[in-house]
Scaffold this active site. Sequence first.
Site, mmCIF file in Angstrom:
data_model
loop_
_atom_site.group_PDB
_atom_site.id
_atom_site.type_symbol
_atom_site.label_atom_id
_atom_site.label_comp_id
_atom_site.label_asym_id
_atom_site.label_seq_id
_atom_site.Cartn_x
_atom_site.Cartn_y
_atom_site.Cartn_z
ATOM 1 N N ASN A 64 0.836 -1.204 0.000
ATOM 2 C CA ASN A 64 0.000 0.000 0.000
ATOM 3 C C ASN A 64 0.867 1.248 0.000
ATOM 4 O O ASN A 64 1.958 1.278 0.586
ATOM 5 C CB ASN A 64 -1.004 0.005 1.165
ATOM 6 C CG ASN A 64 -0.375 -0.088 2.536
ATOM 7 O OD1 ASN A 64 0.697 -0.657 2.696
ATOM 8 N ND2 ASN A 64 -1.031 0.477 3.525
ATOM 9 N N GLU A 88 -2.909 -4.865 -2.763
ATOM 10 C CA GLU A 88 -3.389 -5.860 -3.732
ATOM 11 C C GLU A 88 -3.449 -5.263 -5.134
ATOM 12 O O GLU A 88 -3.027 -5.876 -6.114
ATOM 13 C CB GLU A 88 -4.788 -6.361 -3.360
ATOM 14 C CG GLU A 88 -4.868 -7.088 -2.039
ATOM 15 C CD GLU A 88 -5.150 -6.163 -0.856
ATOM 16 O OE1 GLU A 88 -4.610 -5.045 -0.813
ATOM 17 O OE2 GLU A 88 -5.907 -6.576 0.029
HETATM 18 N N1 THU Z 1 -5.205 -1.557 2.671
HETATM 19 C C1 THU Z 1 -4.655 -2.397 1.754
HETATM 20 O O1 THU Z 1 -3.557 -2.151 1.229
HETATM 21 N N2 THU Z 1 -5.334 -3.509 1.442
HETATM 22 C C2 THU Z 1 -6.525 -3.884 1.973
HETATM 23 O O2 THU Z 1 -7.091 -4.887 1.577
HETATM 24 C C3 THU Z 1 -7.136 -3.070 3.028
HETATM 25 C C4 THU Z 1 -6.486 -1.775 3.306
HETATM 26 C C5 THU Z 1 -4.452 -0.343 3.028
HETATM 27 C C6 THU Z 1 -5.075 0.931 2.532
HETATM 28 C C7 THU Z 1 -4.522 1.920 3.526
HETATM 29 O O3 THU Z 1 -3.239 2.339 3.081
HETATM 30 C C8 THU Z 1 -4.352 1.124 4.803
HETATM 31 O O4 THU Z 1 -4.386 -0.244 4.424
HETATM 32 C C9 THU Z 1 -5.426 1.374 5.829
HETATM 33 O O5 THU Z 1 -6.689 1.224 5.295
#
Ligand code: THU
Length: 160
Positions: A62, A75
């Site tokens: 992320n 993802e």
């Molecule tokens: N996040 C992801 O990368 N994948 C997920 O499936 C859920 C949430 C990230 C987005 C954001 O940067 C952080 O987690 C908190 O929501």
Amino acid sequence: MKKQQFISDYAVYDDENELNAQDAELLRYAHEATLNSYAPYSKFHVGAAVRLANGVIIKGNNIENAAYPSGLCAERTALFAAQAQYPDVPVEAIAITAQSEHHEVCEPVAPCGACRQVMVEVEQRHQHPMRIICQGNTGPVMVFDGIETLMPFIFLEKFL
Ligand code: THU
């Protein structure tokens, strides 16, 4: 009116040691990917690793932004990178893990709705189901064989 039930089959393993070698390897890459996460706002570091049908593994994490919606989940970062580099190769599996600066993540991270919709499109594009392997930082691992087990009543091209 009749009431109906949606029943989903998925596997829960006590930890990564119970996984087959391929899934365990992909999960290790996902854990590695969390280390590249840029999450100064949520402090929640997510890693993803995608295995393609040609054996190539692509990692993603992320990446947040001060203008919050401009960030992207791990993802989708991994899946979009995979599709950009290998547009004709099906995605066989994705592993997802997370760690938080606030607490121990010992439950599997489930992908958000937007990421699930992207997984649907990738499966449709290549006509190939995707295995989805989810863990926290430690603890149990959930494995879904295909996005339909994780997301019922999916929106498909045929509705357009
Ligand atoms: N996040 C992801 O990368 N994948 C997920 O499936 C859920 C949430 C990230 C987005 C954001 O940067 C952080 O987690 C908190 O929501």
